[in-house]
Scaffold this active site. Structure first.
Site, PDB file in Angstrom:
ATOM      1  N   CYS A  68       0.502  -1.248  -0.216  1.00  0.00           N
ATOM      2  CA  CYS A  68       0.032   0.162  -0.040  1.00  0.00           C
ATOM      3  C   CYS A  68       1.259   1.677   0.115  1.00  0.00           C
ATOM      4  O   CYS A  68       2.263   1.229   0.020  1.00  0.00           O
ATOM      5  CB  CYS A  68      -1.064  -0.194   1.252  1.00  0.00           C
ATOM      6  SG  CYS A  68      -1.951  -1.618   1.628  1.00  0.00           S
TER       7      CYS A  68
ATOM      8  N   ILE B 278      -4.008  -7.482  -0.923  1.00  0.00           N
ATOM      9  CA  ILE B 278      -3.393  -9.048  -1.528  1.00  0.00           C
ATOM     10  C   ILE B 278      -3.663  -9.989  -1.262  1.00  0.00           C
ATOM     11  O   ILE B 278      -4.296 -11.301  -0.801  1.00  0.00           O
ATOM     12  CB  ILE B 278      -1.804  -8.649  -1.430  1.00  0.00           C
ATOM     13  CG1 ILE B 278      -1.163  -7.041  -2.111  1.00  0.00           C
ATOM     14  CG2 ILE B 278      -0.796  -9.965  -1.448  1.00  0.00           C
ATOM     15  CD1 ILE B 278      -1.255  -7.317  -3.471  1.00  0.00           C
TER      16      ILE B 278
ATOM     17  N   ASN C 231       1.600  -0.706   4.731  1.00  0.00           N
ATOM     18  CA  ASN C 231       2.795  -0.592   4.111  1.00  0.00           C
ATOM     19  C   ASN C 231       3.471  -2.193   3.514  1.00  0.00           C
ATOM     20  O   ASN C 231       4.906  -1.589   4.979  1.00  0.00           O
ATOM     21  CB  ASN C 231       3.252   0.716   3.363  1.00  0.00           C
ATOM     22  CG  ASN C 231       3.731   0.243   2.058  1.00  0.00           C
ATOM     23  OD1 ASN C 231       3.471  -0.781   0.581  1.00  0.00           O
ATOM     24  ND2 ASN C 231       5.254   0.761   1.783  1.00  0.00           N
ATOM     25  N   GLY C 232       3.551  -2.845   2.835  1.00  0.00           N
ATOM     26  CA  GLY C 232       3.885  -4.288   3.095  1.00  0.00           C
ATOM     27  C   GLY C 232       3.353  -5.691   3.355  1.00  0.00           C
ATOM     28  O   GLY C 232       1.733  -5.495   3.375  1.00  0.00           O
ATOM     29  N   GLU C 233       4.297  -6.413   3.813  1.00  0.00           N
ATOM     30  CA  GLU C 233       3.624  -7.752   4.284  1.00  0.00           C
ATOM     31  C   GLU C 233       3.772  -8.592   5.094  1.00  0.00           C
ATOM     32  O   GLU C 233       5.202  -8.813   4.897  1.00  0.00           O
ATOM     33  CB  GLU C 233       3.886  -8.739   2.614  1.00  0.00           C
ATOM     34  CG  GLU C 233       3.151  -8.490   1.506  1.00  0.00           C
ATOM     35  CD  GLU C 233       1.895  -8.408   1.643  1.00  0.00           C
ATOM     36  OE1 GLU C 233       0.781  -8.940   2.437  1.00  0.00           O
ATOM     37  OE2 GLU C 233       1.270  -7.738   0.927  1.00  0.00           O
TER      38      GLU C 233
END
Length: 635
Positions: free
Chosen positions: A2, A55, A78-80
């Site tokens: 994001c 996602i 923001n990220g995983e």
């Protein structure tokens, strides 16, 4: 994946409108949804904004900003977090209840349980901000390698933070004032190294670091929660080749499988080199479903890896896709670079990276790449060159080194090329001679190898004085006993986050594609850093142990070929079809717009390049990228 943006405003001037503009500036990072929340506090206004690329958990339950049930904590992320399921199970056992299937909610509860220490639990790529309303504190953190970016600005009664600088450009209180020191660093390295940015009062949160902002006092405190130097500083493992190879294989498989977790289609960037071929082989092995692989090709054979990638894909049985790009395709990307890279950035391989990202995005929303292999296993040509130069120095008695330097200074270039196995421009020869005579050490040589030109050459370009100081924790790297460790640690702390990861993040996110980096799993570097040197670089062979694993999946005749960089023949094009770009944007008139560069020195560089000196191209391209950036964002 994001985009995040937010502010702390102590002037009482900011509200919903300012936050929405900041967030919308990053819309391509998250086209699926947006969310904003403004908090009116006693002495400040806080805004948290988010753009979502869905996602994991595509439902509205993954919406951000996300709150704990009592709304005491809120997060934008923001990220995983790849190991979120394991952490969720641990938290559930401690009494935490979850309403979504998202990793964002896991971060929020992990912070509630462990506070700042929660980041040490996470395997993944991330940049996030958590607001604790009761304590009136904002906690920000960035992943260990620096895969995900996080910028911040503090000046004139406001604190801004975001995934990209362009979110700041919309904020009324942001001053776009170029920092002369950062500008010099950009020209020196082709990117602005952390913690600097091109602007005054504006910084990058460094990889592996967290930050706490006290909204009551305005004080900021930073801490480094993870440090790669801690692992390079440890004793080397006593381990044999066979044991190390299998242990590495299992660690690689785990890192790759983590990055296949997704509720949307996943693909792989495949160049045909060792790193991308390894990741592809590990992913495809044991899978009945074919992995989608994507390759960009060029008609110039010197720069074309597509045929090698096709052989790898055919042998592994992937669902392979390739796109051949023309001169016109590459040329069309150049004017788009400043929009994508809103801070000056001059790695020309951003062009093919953008092209392959667009190509892949037509079929997948997540793409894995194999960045990091060169930093882990000494894969760059400069690694071999610097180790070779250091070894040659060792063979010359200290008393004879000044004489040797004098002889080399008067040695024909054809002979020097054989001695140094590389470019022996005047700049590089000066670096070698300083090293030979003891005026510089290996850490300085490593630093010089990453620069566009020698310091003396660069010094004459600038019209404003500035002192960059010591970067990349070079003094700490000097303390590492091993030469190879110094080389690899320097690249991990400098070139990897500043260049490679910046390039991939912007190129992928600009077209709403999530990029994932399995070779940058922190468990890998922590283990590989303690491997004996000969398992990384043995008898002139780089990536020794990694190559042995690849050969288990792919025949040597497919893999054993000269290393090719991911680039295009710009150095030739700018003497012909693209020459007008140099002539226009590096002219005295164009340079006068900001007055940061001596136009006579730039003209001299252009003359040398047009006369056949390829060594000057990287520096000129770096200046051109600044000029295009300046025209886009400053005029």
């Amino acid at each position: 994946m994001c985009g995040i943006a937010g502010y702390i405003d102590y002037t009482g001037k900011a509200g919903d409108t300012e936050l929405k503009k900041m967030t919308d500036a990053l819309s391509y990072r998250g086209p699926d949804a947006s969310g904003q929340e403004v908090f009116s506090l006693n002495n400040a206004t806080l805004g948290l904004g988010h753009r979502r690329l869905s996602i994991i958990d595509l439902s509205p339950l993954g919406k951000q900003p996300m709150f704990t049930p009592d709304r005491s904590l809120s997060i934008i992320f923001n990220g995983e977090i790849y190991n979120y399921r394991e952490i969720r199970e641990e938290l559930s056992a401690k009494g935490h209840a979850f309403i979504s299937g998202s990793d964002t909610e896991v971060i929020l509860h992990a912070y509630q349980q462990w506070g700042d220490e929660c980041v040490k639990k996470f395997t993944g790529m991330f940049a996030f901000a958590i607001f604790d309303e009761e304590k009136q504190e904002l906690f920000l953190s960035r992943d260990r390698a620096g895969v995900k970016p996080l910028y911040y600005y503090q000046h004139n009664g406001c604190f801004l933070f975001a995934s990209e600088l362009k979110a700041f450009f919309t904020y009324p209180g942001f001053e776009k004032a170029i920092d002369p020191q950062a500008f010099r660093l950009y020209v020196q390295y082709t990117f602005v190294p952390a913690p600097y940015t091109i602007f005054k009062h504006t910084w990058k949160l460094e990889p592996g670091c967290s930050m706490r902002v006290d909204l009551k006092s305005g004080n900021i405190a930073q801490q480094r929660y993870w440090d790669v130097l801690d692992y390079y500083g440890q004793p080397k493992q006593k381990i044999g080749d066979a044991e190390a190879k299998e242990a590495l294989r299992q660690r690689l498989i785990k890192a790759c499988e983590y990055r296949m977790v997704s509720d949307v289609p996943v693909g792989m960037f495949l160049s045909g080199g060792y790193d991308s071929s390894l990741v592809t082989a590990l992913l495809q092995s044991g899978r009945s479903e074919k992995i989608k692989t994507f390759t960009i090709g060029f008609t110039d054979a010197k720069y074309n890896e597509a045929q090698h990638a096709a052989k790898v894909a055919a042998h592994l049985g992937t669902d392979h896709h390739e796109l051949y790009c023309s001169f016109d395709d590459a040329k069309a990307i150049i004017p788009e670079l400043p929009e994508c890279y809103d801070e000056p950035f001059a790695d020309s391989s951003a062009i093919p990276t953008m092209l392959v990202s667009r190509f892949a995005r037509k079929q997948v929303t997540v793409a894995l790449s194999a960045d990091g292999g060169d930093e882990l296993f000494a894969g760059y040509e400069r690694h071999a060159a610097l180790l070779g130069i250091a070894a040659k120095k060792d063979k010359i008695p200290a008393a004879l080194r000044p004489l040797a330097a004098t002889v080399l200074r008067n040695t024909p270039k054809t002979v020097l090329n054989k001695i140094f196995s590389g470019n022996t421009s005047a700049d590089n020869l000066a670096k070698y001679l300083d090293f030979l005579q003891g005026k510089t050490d290996l850490a300085d040589m490593i630093d010089f190898a990453n620069q566009t030109a020698a310091p003396d050459t660069l010094a004459g370009l600038f019209t404003q004085a500035a002192s960059p100081g010591v970067l990349f924790r070079k003094n700490e790297i000097r303390k590492l006993p091993g030469r190879l460790d110094q080389l690899l640690a320097f690249d991990y702390l400098s070139y990897l986050p500043g260049d490679i990861l910046t390039k991939v993040d912007r190129a992928t996110m600009h077209i709403s594609l999530e990029g994932r980096e399995p070779l940058l799993d922190h468990s890998l570097i922590e283990w590989i850093a303690t491997l004996p040197d000969e398992m990384k670089y043995r008898n002139g062979v780089s990536k020794y142990l990694l190559r042995q694993i690849v050969h288990d999946y792919l025949p040597r005749e497919i893999m054993e070929r000269p290393k090719m960089g991911f680039s295009i023949p710009l150095v030739n094009w700018f003497r012909s079809d693209l020459r007008p770009l140099f002539d226009e944007h590096l002219s005295e008139k164009s340079l006068a717009a900001h007055g940061l560069l001596d136009h006579k020195q730039v003209a001299k560089l252009l003359h040398e390049y047009y006369s056949g000196d390829n060594y000057r191209f990287t520096l000129l391209w770096t200046l051109l990228m600044f000029q295009l950036w300046y025209k886009k964002w400053m005029q």
